[in-house]
Scaffold this motif. Structure first.
Motif, mmCIF file in Angstrom:
data_model
loop_
_atom_site.group_PDB
_atom_site.id
_atom_site.type_symbol
_atom_site.label_atom_id
_atom_site.label_comp_id
_atom_site.label_asym_id
_atom_site.label_seq_id
_atom_site.Cartn_x
_atom_site.Cartn_y
_atom_site.Cartn_z
ATOM 1 N N LYS A 1 -0.346 3.474 1.138
ATOM 2 C CA LYS A 1 0.385 3.536 2.401
ATOM 3 C C LYS A 1 1.770 3.812 2.218
ATOM 4 N N LYS A 2 2.224 3.792 0.974
ATOM 5 C CA LYS A 2 3.602 4.452 0.577
ATOM 6 C C LYS A 2 3.382 6.099 0.885
ATOM 7 N N GLU B 1 1.803 -4.233 8.061
ATOM 8 C CA GLU B 1 2.289 -4.957 6.964
ATOM 9 C C GLU B 1 2.623 -6.037 7.368
ATOM 10 N N GLU C 1 -1.627 -0.448 -1.405
ATOM 11 C CA GLU C 1 -0.220 -0.264 -1.147
ATOM 12 C C GLU C 1 0.257 0.956 -1.588
ATOM 13 N N VAL D 1 2.180 1.707 10.999
ATOM 14 C CA VAL D 1 1.792 1.086 9.587
ATOM 15 C C VAL D 1 2.846 -0.009 9.194
#
Length: 480
Positions: free
Chosen positions: A454-455, A480, A451, A476
């Motif tokens: 991804k951020k 999610e 996570e 992306v």
């Protein structure tokens, strides 16, 4: 006394100087053997030929000692051939040890090996130390491209076979016959391990290896007459150098795996195969070696043969041969070895132990998981010391050990259609205990890392602010 470290270094130096001569297979061993034998004669300083032959079993004329020949060979390599011819004339019992095969020395331009050996002084080497040097060189001469000695069993396997066969030998004279003698190292290991008085016999079908075996025997101090009379060049499967009535107490054998052979139907008239009623397939001579070996095994004898694992379960003719051997109660033990126990093969191997006296049960040992990788020969595994000793202890005591060994009745083997594949008799499966709490904690930690990554990636794409970056942000987000 010459140190083990010094001997190891000489072996390594010889290998470094032998990049060309190893392409000629046995040439390097021919030169080394000639040098050792020359220096051994120089060390005893015989007054004449008779004294030399009496003390060390051979004689080299002074003008043909190694350094003299090497000096002349600097301008004419054929001088080596001349020296080997002279050796044959002077030593008729060893006349085939150095032969015309060495005329190829004339094609070798690199003289570094000859130069190096000239600087070596083996006059202070004892028979044991010279023997150790040859053993080290044989053990270390393997490479992926030069595999003349591919089928020669590595030292640890030779010692395992010798220890197993030595388990039940009584005191007194023991005859040992290796039908696939190769370098002779297995027989010499047997001689070293056995406490009894041993008589060694051997046969080898490769001319290069046969010559090497004779050099090896002579350097190890074996009597010249014994070498001449007890060792022959020939194919054990087809030639009859040793008659069917020649019996031996011990037969160790590491034949080439699944060798092609001439399975002529006329061989069914041979007593070796007639009772079985079938011949091993042409493409796999494994059981031809076994059946021929049993023909030469004495009434109280024991034979150990290293074979590929496929010999335990292949069907058709080989299945019929296994049935015959089992019903005759000849198979005493089946020992699974680690993958790559034979040099430079990733093949799984087994050691089959046979006895002429009937064995009411077959001992299965699964040591296939007791190997460790050889750091320099990546396809080869060693047995751990504990694994080696465990095999011997289990075999000698015929013990049953959970998930390792079992004594299996013939009735159970019949139920398995004479298939000897070890997993049918030894359950080595062990359930893994899973720590659920630790596993969930690990997964949770990995999810947090994903996570966070991804951020960081989305922030990076936003800063780019290109059509491709915006499209990637949407992809992306959808995932999610």
């Amino acid at each position: 006394m010459i140190s083990k470290e010094k001997i190891d270094q000489i072996s390594k130096d010889i290998l470094e100087k032998s990049s060309v001569t190893f392409e000629n297979g046995s040439t390097v061993f021919g030169l080394l053997a000639y040098k050792i034998l020359s220096d051994r004669q120089k060390a005893i300083k015989p007054v004449d030929e008779n004294e030399s032959k009496d003390k060390i079993g051979y004689y080299i004329e002074p003008n043909y000692l190694f350094e003299k020949v090497a000096q002349r060979a600097r301008t004419n390599s054929e001088k080596w051939y001349e020296a080997f011819q002279k050796f044959a004339v002077t030593n008729p019992l060893l006349s085939d040890m150095f032969t015309s095969e060495y005329t190829r020395l004339g094609e070798i331009k690199d003289k570094s090996l000859e130069d190096y050996l000239t600087t070596c002084d083996f006059t202070r080497f004892s028979v044991t130390e010279s023997s150790l040097l040859i053993d080290e060189l044989l053990e270390n001469c393997f490479s992926d491209h030069k595999m003349m000695y591919l089928w020669d069993a590595p030292k640890q396997m030779r010692e395992l076979i010798a220890d197993i066969l030595n388990s039940e030998v009584k005191t007194g004279k023991v005859s040992i016959f290796d039908p696939v003698a190769m370098s002779g190292s297995l027989l010499l290991t047997m001689k070293e391990k056995f406490q009894s008085i041993v008589e060694l016999y051997g046969e080898e079908f490769s001319p290069d290896l046969f010559r090497l075996s004779k050099m090896n025997m002579l350097i190890h101090g074996m009597d010249t007459r014994t070498i001449h009379s007890n060792f022959v060049e020939g194919d054990f499967l087809t030639n009859k150098h040793f008659e069917g009535n020649s019996k031996f107490d011990i037969i160790p054998m590491t034949p080439p795996f699944s060798r092609y052979w001439d399975a002529n139907p006329e061989l069914l008239n041979d007593p070796c195969f007639s009772e079985v009623g079938v011949l091993p397939p042409k493409s796999k001579a494994d059981y031809a070696y076994v059946l021929r070996g049993l023909q030469h095994l004495s009434e109280d004898g024991t034979m150990a043969v290293m074979l590929p694992t496929g010999a335990l379960f292949r069907s058709a003719a080989e299945g019929e041969i296994r049935k015959y051997l089992l019903e005759k109660q000849k198979i005493h033990a089946v020992i699974a070895l680690p993958q790559g126990a034979r040099n430079f093969t990733g093949i799984y191997t087994v050691l089959l132990v046979f006895k002429q006296k009937k064995s009411d049960k077959v001992l299965f040992i699964d040591a296939s998981r007791d190997g460790v990788k050889n750091a320099t020969r990546l396809k080869q595994n060693f047995l751990t010391e504990a694994g080696f000793n465990k095999i011997l202890h289990t075999y000698r005591n015929r013990e049953e050990v959970d998930r390792y060994s079992r004594l299996v009745s013939l009735d159970e083997i019949r139920e398995n259609d004479y298939n000897l594949n070890i997993p049918r008799y030894i359950d080595t499966f062990s359930e893994k205990k899973i720590d659920v709490e630790a596993t969930m904690s690990s997964l949770s930690a990995k999810q947090k890392v994903i996570e966070t990554s991804k951020k960081e990636m989305i922030e990076f794409l936003r800063n780019l602010d290109t059509p491709e970056a915006r499209q990637a942000i949407k992809a992306v987000s959808i995932s999610e």
